[in-house]
Design a protein around this motif. Structure first.
Motif, PDB file in Angstrom:
ATOM      1  N   UNK A   1     -10.323   6.921  -2.865  1.00 55.54           N
ATOM      2  CA  UNK A   1      -9.556   7.429  -1.731  1.00 55.54           C
ATOM      3  C   UNK A   1      -8.493   8.408  -2.189  1.00 55.54           C
ATOM      4  N   UNK A   2      -8.131   9.296  -1.307  1.00 53.48           N
ATOM      5  CA  UNK A   2      -7.049  10.227  -1.560  1.00 53.48           C
ATOM      6  C   UNK A   2      -6.408  10.564  -0.228  1.00 53.48           C
ATOM      7  N   UNK A   3      -5.144  10.291  -0.099  1.00 58.36           N
ATOM      8  CA  UNK A   3      -4.454  10.604   1.140  1.00 58.36           C
ATOM      9  C   UNK A   3      -3.243   9.728   1.357  1.00 58.36           C
ATOM     10  N   UNK A   4      -2.614   9.924   2.496  1.00 53.18           N
ATOM     11  CA  UNK A   4      -1.449   9.139   2.856  1.00 53.18           C
ATOM     12  C   UNK A   4      -1.852   7.705   3.169  1.00 53.18           C
TER      13      UNK A   4
ATOM     14  N   UNK B   1      -4.898  -3.302   3.068  1.00 50.84           N
ATOM     15  CA  UNK B   1      -4.405  -3.164   4.434  1.00 50.84           C
ATOM     16  C   UNK B   1      -3.372  -2.050   4.486  1.00 50.84           C
ATOM     17  N   UNK B   2      -3.301  -1.363   5.584  1.00 49.55           N
ATOM     18  CA  UNK B   2      -2.318  -0.305   5.749  1.00 49.55           C
ATOM     19  C   UNK B   2      -2.761   1.045   5.224  1.00 49.55           C
ATOM     20  N   UNK B   3      -4.009   1.171   4.797  1.00 56.29           N
ATOM     21  CA  UNK B   3      -4.479   2.451   4.278  1.00 56.29           C
ATOM     22  C   UNK B   3      -5.194   3.191   5.396  1.00 56.29           C
ATOM     23  N   UNK B   4      -4.713   4.375   5.692  1.00 53.88           N
ATOM     24  CA  UNK B   4      -5.357   5.205   6.706  1.00 53.88           C
ATOM     25  C   UNK B   4      -6.129   6.303   5.997  1.00 53.88           C
ATOM     26  N   UNK B   5      -7.394   6.397   6.274  1.00 48.39           N
ATOM     27  CA  UNK B   5      -8.196   7.473   5.685  1.00 48.39           C
ATOM     28  C   UNK B   5      -8.028   8.715   6.538  1.00 48.39           C
ATOM     29  N   UNK B   6      -7.709   9.814   5.891  1.00 42.48           N
ATOM     30  CA  UNK B   6      -7.481  11.067   6.593  1.00 42.48           C
ATOM     31  C   UNK B   6      -8.508  12.066   6.099  1.00 42.48           C
TER      32      UNK B   6
END
Length: 134
Positions: A89-92, A112-117
């Motif tokens: 993953x890479x992102x905010x 938890x709390x990881x949003x994929x953008x």
């Protein structure tokens, strides 16, 4: 009212780079639109913008201007924004200590709390150019 949020040094660096390399003039900022959704609890879109839109408030942190719509301000209260760059993953990423881990079992997200953008969410407030005819 501005949210009480934490921006980690990695997230700060990422946001500054998006604004700096956008080609926008001084005073530009990072618009962050966060909404409820997904297993992590957050969906997010962001872009570099020359100025805040009506109804947005500006959160300034050491020269970084963060433009926040009302819905985002509510969602981000108490949240830590980080930046992850791993092989998967890479992102905010967004961590809300008041939110429990997901138990649905349908998400591939390990944290938890990881949003994929998606890469297509990165922009300068303009729609992408249409594909060229061959």
């Amino acid at each position: 009212m501005l949210p009480n949020l934490t921006i980690t040094p990695a997230a700060d660096k990422f946001m500054r780079r998006i604004v700096r390399f956008s080609g926008l003039p001084a005073g530009a900022g990072f618009r962050l639109l966060v909404s409820a959704g997904g297993c992590s609890g957050y969906n997010a879109e962001f872009s570099a913008e020359p100025a805040p839109q009506p109804g947005e408030q500006v959160l300034e942190a050491d020269g970084l201007r963060l433009f926040l719509p009302a819905a985002s301000r509510l969602m981000l209260d108490g949240v830590t924004i980080d930046f992850a760059d791993t092989p998967t993953q890479s992102g905010l990423t967004f961590f809300n200590p008041a939110q429990g881990a997901c138990g649905c079992g349908s998400s591939a997200a390990a944290e938890p709390g990881v949003a994929r953008i998606e890469v297509g969410a990165i922009g300068r407030g303009r729609p992408p150019a249409p594909p060229r005819a061959s």
